[in-house]
Design an enzyme around this catalytic site. Structure first.
Site, PDB file in Angstrom:
ATOM      1  N   LYS A  55       0.752  -1.227  -0.046  1.00  0.00           N
ATOM      2  CA  LYS A  55       0.153  -0.045   0.067  1.00  0.00           C
ATOM      3  C   LYS A  55       0.827   1.421  -0.049  1.00  0.00           C
ATOM      4  CE  LYS A  55      -3.866  -2.259   2.201  1.00  0.00           C
ATOM      5  NZ  LYS A  55      -4.495  -2.680   3.383  1.00  0.00           N
ATOM      6  N   GLN A  99      -4.807  -0.972   9.695  1.00  0.00           N
ATOM      7  CA  GLN A  99      -4.809  -2.355   9.061  1.00  0.00           C
ATOM      8  C   GLN A  99      -5.217  -3.414   9.830  1.00  0.00           C
ATOM      9  OE1 GLN A  99      -3.366  -3.223   5.745  1.00  0.00           O
ATOM     10  NE2 GLN A  99      -4.104  -5.204   6.274  1.00  0.00           N
ATOM     11  N   ASP A 122     -11.245   3.040   4.046  1.00  0.00           N
ATOM     12  CA  ASP A 122     -11.651   1.847   3.769  1.00  0.00           C
ATOM     13  C   ASP A 122     -13.135   1.740   3.727  1.00  0.00           C
ATOM     14  OD1 ASP A 122      -9.970  -0.148   3.767  1.00  0.00           O
ATOM     15  OD2 ASP A 122      -9.534  -0.065   5.922  1.00  0.00           O
TER      16      ASP A 122
END
Ligand code: NDP
Length: 308
Positions: A55, A99, A122
């Protein structure tokens, strides 16, 4: 005349999306706005470290500013909440990604809800889930948003199609169903309590499998010519399973010999042969997730500043 099913190549589509994001970043930067993403990775989970590294690397490639924060496993919920509050207040940060999974002692739900909805790249915050449900502009979860990109960019029709989504998780199944509904598909959502699953899946023009069970959707459950979207990522470690799902596949056998495992989706690869089009595993839906994260970061930078 028999035509071969069309492979929906997620890697190619992801490159297209990343190229578009890079162009948008150039445009925004020329206006004094450099989109920025912060990734918080708690502890030392090897799989998470790999995801996070790619990422951060992709941010660099596309000109997005990124910061990686790596608190120790012992961090408390309160300390993480304070960290998120600081990031929410920072003008130079457009996206905050925590995460998952987090250590058991950390309250994941509380944390995800503490991220400012406009920085929730997200798309997990209830406010963004609500916006998706209401068909309002917001940040949609990356994996389901990637499914729509695959369909759109290959010119496959969505409106009026019978779309069946197997799986109703908050991060894949439910948002995928809402996105398909917003695109005017006729949507059915199936799950573990669904009676006679094949009677639904056989009616699907677009079948999305997000179950988490290797090869669960078999060829006899699929309408010939259907578009198969396989979200599943399942690791096979038993050679008998590899033989079952990939008979005569020398490449897979070699991968298994080298790594001791291969990946299969939630759809039995034998079903792909009768489909009209399908996403391979790997190289299908999964390949788009990071590209959609980058897309969401730029979208967040624009939405936050009222740029359409
Ligand atoms: P979850 O375990 O959260 O959800 C699975 C869903 O499948 C549930 O809704 C469950 O129903 C349903 N289900 C389970 N068994 C059956 C069954 N026998 N018949 C019908 N439905 C069933 O998984 P996720 O949604 O998080 O992930 C799904 C898959 O997608 C996994 O393989 C995961 O690895 C993969 N994934 C891939 C991503 C990518 O980037 N490609 C990203 C995220 C996930 P119920 O609600 O009733 O329990």
């Amino acid at each position: 005349m028999n035509t071969l099913p069309h492979v929906l190549d997620g890697v190619v589509i992801a490159s297209e999306i990343k190229a578009e994001v890079a162009r948008e970043v150039v445009d925004l930067t020329s206006r004094g706005i450099r989109p920025g993403l912060v990734v918080i990775l708690v502890g030392e989970v090897p799989a998470s470290q790999i995801y996070v590294r790619s990422k951060v690397k992709t941010c660099g490639e596309l000109g997005i500013y990124s910061e990686l924060i790596t608190p120790p496993e012992s961090i408390t919920t309160e300390e993480m909440l304070a960290m998120v509050a600081d990031l929410n207040a920072r003008e130079d940060i457009d996206g905050i990604l925590i995460q998952l999974p987090l250590p058991k002692h950390v309250d994941t739900k509380r944390l995800l809800e503490a991220v400012a909805p406009e920085k929730d790249v997200d798309g997990f915050h209830p406010v963004n889930a609500g916006r998706l449900q209401a068909g309002q502009p917001g940040l949609a979860p990356c994996t389901p948003a990637g499914i729509i990109e695959i369909l759109r960019r290959t010119g496959l029709p969505i409106a009026g199609q019978n779309a069946v989504v197997v799986g109703r998780s908050d991060i894949v199944g439910k948002p995928a169903a809402l996105l398909l509904l917003n695109e005017s598909a006729t949507v059915t959502v199936c799950h573990s309590k669904t009676r006679d699953l094949p009677s639904f899946t056989r009616n699907a023009d677009i079948l999305v499998a997000a179950i988490g069970r290797p090869g669960y959707v078999t060829a006899d459950m699929v309408k010939p010519g259907a578009v198969l979207i396989d979200v599943g990522i399942n690791r096979l470690t038993d050679p008998a399973d590899v033989q079952k799902f990939f008979p005569g596949d020398a490449e897979r056998a070699a991968t298994f010999a080298k790594r001791g495992s291969v990946i299969v989706g939630d759809i039995d690869p034998a079903a792909f042969a009768i489909s009209g089009a399908y996403t391979p595993v790997p190289g299908g839906v999964g390949a788009l997730t990071i590209a959609m994260l980058m897309h969401n970061t730029v979208k967040a930078a624009k939405l936050r500043r009222g740029i359409v």
